[in-house]
Design a protein around this motif. Structure first.
Motif, short mmCIF file in Angstrom:
data_model
loop_
_atom_site.label_atom_id
_atom_site.label_comp_id
_atom_site.label_asym_id
_atom_site.label_seq_id
_atom_site.Cartn_x
_atom_site.Cartn_y
_atom_site.Cartn_z
N UNK A 214 -1.76 16.51 -7.41
CA UNK A 214 -2.82 16.02 -8.31
C UNK A 214 -2.88 14.58 -8.22
N UNK A 215 -1.51 13.96 -8.35
CA UNK A 215 -1.36 12.34 -8.25
C UNK A 215 -1.54 11.91 -6.91
N UNK A 216 -1.47 12.67 -5.80
CA UNK A 216 -1.54 12.15 -4.50
C UNK A 216 -2.91 12.09 -4.18
N UNK A 217 -3.94 12.68 -4.72
CA UNK A 217 -5.24 12.41 -4.44
C UNK A 217 -5.54 10.79 -4.90
N UNK A 218 -5.07 10.32 -5.67
CA UNK A 218 -5.51 8.93 -6.11
C UNK A 218 -4.33 8.08 -5.21
N UNK A 219 -3.06 8.44 -5.33
CA UNK A 219 -2.15 7.49 -4.87
C UNK A 219 -2.06 7.37 -3.42
N UNK A 220 -2.61 7.98 -2.66
CA UNK A 220 -2.77 7.80 -1.09
C UNK A 220 -3.75 6.76 -0.90
N UNK A 221 -4.65 6.66 -1.61
CA UNK A 221 -5.69 5.51 -1.68
C UNK A 221 -5.67 4.52 -2.62
N UNK A 222 -4.64 4.33 -3.38
CA UNK A 222 -4.52 3.59 -4.53
C UNK A 222 -4.86 2.16 -4.12
N UNK A 223 -4.43 1.64 -2.82
CA UNK A 223 -4.85 0.14 -2.52
C UNK A 223 -6.21 0.07 -2.40
N UNK A 224 -6.79 1.02 -1.54
CA UNK A 224 -8.20 0.94 -1.28
C UNK A 224 -9.05 0.88 -2.97
N UNK A 225 -8.81 1.80 -3.54
CA UNK A 225 -9.69 2.15 -4.60
C UNK A 225 -9.19 0.95 -5.70
N UNK A 226 -8.20 0.28 -5.73
CA UNK A 226 -7.97 -0.87 -6.68
C UNK A 226 -8.64 -2.05 -6.19
N UNK A 227 -8.76 -2.30 -4.81
CA UNK A 227 -9.64 -3.37 -4.32
C UNK A 227 -11.15 -3.23 -4.58
N UNK A 228 -11.58 -1.82 -4.60
CA UNK A 228 -13.04 -1.63 -4.61
C UNK A 228 -13.42 -1.66 -6.27
N UNK A 229 -12.62 -1.15 -7.24
CA UNK A 229 -12.73 -1.14 -8.32
C UNK A 229 -12.55 -2.66 -8.96
N UNK A 230 -11.59 -3.10 -8.90
CA UNK A 230 -11.06 -4.49 -9.48
C UNK A 230 -11.28 -5.58 -8.84
N UNK A 231 -11.65 -5.44 -7.41
CA UNK A 231 -11.88 -6.77 -6.43
C UNK A 231 -10.70 -7.66 -6.35
N UNK A 232 -9.52 -7.23 -6.43
CA UNK A 232 -8.21 -8.08 -6.22
C UNK A 232 -7.87 -8.54 -4.93
N UNK A 233 -7.46 -9.54 -4.67
CA UNK A 233 -6.84 -9.80 -3.42
C UNK A 233 -5.42 -8.98 -2.81
N UNK A 234 -4.94 -9.39 -1.68
CA UNK A 234 -3.99 -8.65 -1.47
C UNK A 234 -2.54 -8.97 -2.27
N UNK A 235 -2.39 -10.03 -2.55
CA UNK A 235 -1.25 -10.32 -3.43
C UNK A 235 -1.42 -9.82 -4.56
N UNK A 236 -2.51 -9.93 -5.23
CA UNK A 236 -2.57 -9.24 -6.70
C UNK A 236 -2.45 -7.68 -6.55
N UNK A 237 -3.07 -6.91 -5.40
CA UNK A 237 -2.61 -5.66 -5.21
C UNK A 237 -1.25 -5.45 -5.08
N UNK A 238 -0.49 -6.16 -4.38
CA UNK A 238 0.86 -5.85 -4.13
C UNK A 238 1.56 -6.16 -5.63
N UNK A 239 1.21 -6.94 -6.43
CA UNK A 239 1.71 -7.14 -7.76
C UNK A 239 1.37 -5.89 -8.55
N UNK A 240 0.27 -5.32 -8.52
CA UNK A 240 0.01 -3.90 -9.10
C UNK A 240 0.87 -3.00 -8.94
N UNK A 241 1.04 -2.67 -7.41
CA UNK A 241 2.13 -1.78 -6.94
C UNK A 241 3.56 -1.99 -7.51
N UNK A 242 3.88 -3.53 -7.32
CA UNK A 242 5.08 -3.61 -8.05
C UNK A 242 5.42 -2.99 -9.16
#
Length: 390
Positions: A214-242
């Motif tokens: 269930x979780x890997x459906x989203x987790x595998x593409x979490x970076x792509x989905x975060x960028x599409x929905x929140x429009x954050x840059x790479x640094x912000x995405x890395x902080x989110x993953x942190x």
């Protein structure tokens, strides 16, 4: 004892980084190898599938090997595989290197978790297993965000060389600090498979598969989905993953403590209820950076609290054969990752974030049902044994 367990956790940290950082650099890999994002995502599926199938088979063929030597060999394979992955120039070479990495990982994790059960006394086993599993969650705190940043600043090849370096450091730690550990009695593949005839164990392993699927459906593409929905840059995405990783470490610690204090079933049910709720709400929460951060925190705590509780529960079924049961559980974990990432690769091409989240949450609901069912079967079996004894 605890220092040696930390050494084992360093190895799972390297493996966790290897397993999860690929999701964070999928767009980079797809561009570098000139393939689609969905096809790049299938490398995660193949890695997990090879791990799942390889763990019980390799455990059988390496059952007579001394445990320290086996830990060293598996980490060496993992380091070599990531170097080859970084040097790959096309998909077939990259896929072959990922298969080799999965072989190294499938050798290491069951061996490390089984060794832990011999190091820790029964009353501290939940916390000891949680510490080793914290290596996986810690990889999402440090390994994955740092790997994503390295990929953004340099290239995806540098990220994989970073993973190879982590593997070498873990290898040096085992080589320097760990004593020889006598191999347990050799167990045939047929004996391992025979464990699946126990209904309560089979259902519990299926729950593990559902957790991860269930979780890997989203987790595998979490970076792509975060960028599409929140429009954050790479640094912000890395902080989110942190942030997600920090929450995961907390969840792993809470899950181990809760399993020792309040029991496995209560820990699993509570964690799943939180996970189902946050996955259903994720499409609305993810519309803002603050909402995404909150969702990732809850997801991390709830999701990562499940694994140590589940492992502790499985070992309780048959402590004398903990190594066999944990190797089967490792297969279930990676079958879940494989099926979840494979389904995610299909959904990301045709579905919205809302649909993906609702499917993921529905799978976790099924996991909750199976937990309650398994708990009931276990209680009935105990009652029958008491009646027979009387």
């Amino acid at each position: 004892m605890w220092f040696r367990i930390l050494v084992l956790a360093l190895g799972t940290f390297a493996i966790g980084t290897d397993s999860f950082v690929i999701a964070g650099i999928l767009p980079n890999i797809a561009g570098g190898l000139h393939i689609s994002l969905a096809l790049a995502g299938l490398t995660v599926t193949v890695f997990a599938l090879v791990y799942a199938c390889g763990a019980p088979i390799l455990a059988t063929f390496t059952g007579s090997l001394e445990r320290r030597r086996l830990l060293l060999a598996s980490l060496a394979i993992l380091a070599l595989a990531n170097i080859l992955s970084a040097l790959a120039t096309n998909l077939p070479i990259f896929m072959a290197a990922r298969v080799l990495a999965a072989i190294g990982a499938s050798l290491y994790t069951p061996t490390a978790t089984a060794v832990v059960t011999t190091l820790a006394p029964e009353q501290q086993r939940g916390r000891a297993l949680a510490m080793v599993m914290t290596g996986l969650t810690a990889s999402t705190v440090l390994g994955v965000p740092l790997g994503v940043l390295i990929g953004s600043w340099l290239n995806w090849q540098a990220t994989l060389m970073f993973v190879a370096l982590l593997s070498v450091l873990a290898l040096v730690g085992v080589l320097t600090l760990f004593p020889q550990v006598t191999a347990p009695p050799t167990v045939t593949l047929g004996t391992r498979i025979a464990f699946l005839k126990r209904p309560e164990l089979l259902l519990a392993l299926f729950q593990t598969l559902l957790f991860l699927s269930g979780t890997q459906i989203i987790a595998t593409y979490n970076r792509v989905l975060l960028q599409q929905v929140t429009h954050l840059d790479d640094l912000a995405i890395s902080l989110m993953l942190l942030l997600f990783g920090v929450a995961g470490v907390i969840g792993g610690i809470v899950g181990g403590y809760s399993a020792d204090r309040w029991g496995n079933i209560r820990t699993l049910v509570g964690g799943l209820l939180m996970l189902v709720a946050i996955l259903f709400l994720l499409p609305w929460l993810a519309s803002t950076a603050l909402g995404s951060a909150f969702a990732l925190c809850v997801w991390g705590i709830a999701g990562w609290s499940l694994l140590p509780a589940q492992q502790h529960r499985l070992v309780a079924f048959a402590p004398s054969t903990a190594g066999i049961i944990l190797s089967l559980n490792s297969s279930a974990i990676y079958l879940g990752i494989s099926s979840g990432s494979g389904l995610g690769s299909l959904l990301i091409q045709t579905s919205s974030l809302s649909v993906m989240c609702w499917i993921a949450a529905s799978i976790e609901v099924f996991a909750l049902v199976f937990i309650l069912l398994t708990s009931r079967i276990g209680r009935q079996a105990k009652e029958q044994s008491v009646i027979k004894a009387a």
